[in-house]
Design a protein around this motif. Structure first.
Motif, mmCIF file in Angstrom:
data_model
loop_
_atom_site.group_PDB
_atom_site.id
_atom_site.type_symbol
_atom_site.label_atom_id
_atom_site.label_comp_id
_atom_site.label_asym_id
_atom_site.label_seq_id
_atom_site.Cartn_x
_atom_site.Cartn_y
_atom_site.Cartn_z
ATOM 1 N N VAL B 19 0.860 -1.182 0.000
ATOM 2 C CA VAL B 19 0.000 0.000 0.000
ATOM 3 C C VAL B 19 0.899 1.236 0.000
ATOM 4 O O VAL B 19 1.686 1.441 0.922
ATOM 5 N N ILE B 20 0.778 2.012 -1.050
ATOM 6 C CA ILE B 20 1.567 3.239 -1.191
ATOM 7 C C ILE B 20 0.617 4.412 -0.997
ATOM 8 O O ILE B 20 -0.436 4.478 -1.644
ATOM 9 N N ASN B 21 0.993 5.304 -0.107
ATOM 10 C CA ASN B 21 0.118 6.419 0.254
ATOM 11 C C ASN B 21 0.625 7.746 -0.277
ATOM 12 O O ASN B 21 1.825 7.936 -0.493
ATOM 13 N N CYS B 22 -0.309 8.663 -0.441
ATOM 14 C CA CYS B 22 -0.001 9.972 -1.010
ATOM 15 C C CYS B 22 -0.993 10.982 -0.436
ATOM 16 O O CYS B 22 -2.182 10.661 -0.280
ATOM 17 N N THR B 23 -0.508 12.173 -0.119
ATOM 18 C CA THR B 23 -1.410 13.257 0.267
ATOM 19 C C THR B 23 -1.164 14.436 -0.666
ATOM 20 O O THR B 23 -0.050 14.643 -1.157
ATOM 21 N N TYR B 24 -2.206 15.188 -0.920
ATOM 22 C CA TYR B 24 -2.099 16.331 -1.819
ATOM 23 C C TYR B 24 -2.809 17.513 -1.192
ATOM 24 O O TYR B 24 -3.563 17.359 -0.226
ATOM 25 N N THR B 25 -2.553 18.694 -1.750
ATOM 26 C CA THR B 25 -3.107 19.889 -1.105
ATOM 27 C C THR B 25 -4.163 20.611 -1.938
ATOM 28 O O THR B 25 -4.971 21.358 -1.401
ATOM 29 N N ASP B 26 -4.154 20.379 -3.250
ATOM 30 C CA ASP B 26 -5.056 21.152 -4.114
ATOM 31 C C ASP B 26 -6.461 20.558 -4.078
ATOM 32 O O ASP B 26 -6.715 19.501 -4.653
ATOM 33 N N SER B 27 -7.366 21.252 -3.419
ATOM 34 C CA SER B 27 -8.724 20.723 -3.276
ATOM 35 C C SER B 27 -9.493 20.736 -4.597
ATOM 36 O O SER B 27 -10.537 20.107 -4.719
ATOM 37 N N SER B 28 -8.966 21.450 -5.578
ATOM 38 C CA SER B 28 -9.661 21.496 -6.869
ATOM 39 C C SER B 28 -9.140 20.449 -7.848
ATOM 40 O O SER B 28 -9.519 20.448 -9.013
ATOM 41 N N SER B 29 -8.271 19.574 -7.368
ATOM 42 C CA SER B 29 -7.750 18.521 -8.248
ATOM 43 C C SER B 29 -8.894 17.708 -8.835
ATOM 44 O O SER B 29 -9.794 17.282 -8.115
ATOM 45 N N THR B 30 -8.834 17.466 -10.131
ATOM 46 C CA THR B 30 -9.895 16.700 -10.777
ATOM 47 C C THR B 30 -9.483 15.261 -11.020
ATOM 48 O O THR B 30 -10.292 14.353 -10.920
ATOM 49 N N TYR B 31 -8.250 15.053 -11.394
ATOM 50 C CA TYR B 31 -7.737 13.714 -11.634
ATOM 51 C C TYR B 31 -6.487 13.498 -10.797
ATOM 52 O O TYR B 31 -5.688 14.416 -10.621
ATOM 53 N N LEU B 32 -6.339 12.279 -10.320
ATOM 54 C CA LEU B 32 -5.124 11.891 -9.603
ATOM 55 C C LEU B 32 -4.584 10.637 -10.256
ATOM 56 O O LEU B 32 -5.356 9.770 -10.679
ATOM 57 N N TYR B 33 -3.278 10.549 -10.348
ATOM 58 C CA TYR B 33 -2.630 9.526 -11.162
ATOM 59 C C TYR B 33 -1.591 8.764 -10.352
ATOM 60 O O TYR B 33 -0.992 9.286 -9.408
#
Lengths: 113, 114
Positions: B19-33
């Motif tokens: 399990v590889i985890n990721c956090t992001y900050t842009d709440s308007s992100s539409t796609y994640l890859y």
């Protein structure tokens, strides 16, 4: 099997020399991206194009780097003069505007001594 | 600005799940890859998820998205030695057809122990 191609795959040059890297995007793709990858900085976006027009090159040192798309099948990234700190792997990626996926080439490993 | 964070290393035994985890900050992100990079090669697109989805499954890969916590994970079932690589999480900035830039994390190096 459509792929992004990049030439050369490896380049060793001396400081001060001009370096030109080439990329052929996947046929039909209308966005092209140039990235630089180093251990310290990870993957950095240098520039990108849509329909051959530059949209953003704010990630690129303007005094020595230039990126162009002479036609839809060729993108170039030039460094003049090159410096040791430019040593990195340079990736080209292409995609279709609106869809979002980017398909990467194999990269050009540049070493400036 | 936008930021994508990942842990740098993960080690698992062959046959286990990763399990590889990721956090992001842009709440308007539409796609994640999720991209995979093998030694000496470019990044290979593995899968992506649209922001209105919670989960996407593709053979051994399962992507989970918690939009409230801005957390993305990639689960690889029955991990094989051929899965050893660096895995990058990326988000597409903004929304609409006018945004093309992806912001990448620094990558998680997955080592599979035989």
């Amino acid at each position: 099997d459509a792929r992004v191609t990049q030439t050369p795959r490896h380049k060793v040059t001396e400081m001060g020399q001009e370096v030109t890297m080439r990329c052929q995007p996947i046929l039909g793709h209308n966005t092209v991206f140039w990235y630089r990858q180093t251990m310290m900085q990870g993957l950095e976006l240098l520039a990108y194009f849509r329909n051959r027009a530059p949209l953003d090159d704010s990630g690129m040192p303007k005094d020595r780097f230039s990126a162009e798309m002479p036609d839809a099948t060729l993108a170039t990234l030039k460094i003049q003069p090159s410096e040791p700190r430019d040593s990195a792997v340079y990736f080209c990626a292409s995609g279709i505007a609106g869809v979002g996926e980017q398909y990467f080439g194999p990269g050009t490993r540049l070493t400036v001594t | 600005g936008e930021d994508v964070e990942q842990s740098l290393f993960l080690s698992v035994r062959e046959g286990d799940s990763s399990v590889i985890n990721c956090t992001y900050t842009d709440s308007s992100s539409t796609y994640l890859y999720w991209y995979k990079q093998e030694p000496g090669a470019g990044l290979q697109l593995l899968t992506y998820i649209f922001s209105n989805m919670d989960m996407k499954q593709d053979q051994r890969l399962t992507v989970l998205l918690n939009k409230k916590d801005k957390h993305l994970s990639l689960r690889i079932a029955d991990t094989q030695t051929g899965d050893s690589a660096i895995y990058f999480c990326a988000e597409r900035e903004g929304s609409g057809a006018g945004s093309y830039q992806l912001t990448f994390g620094k990558g998680t190096k997955l080592s599979v122990i035989p």
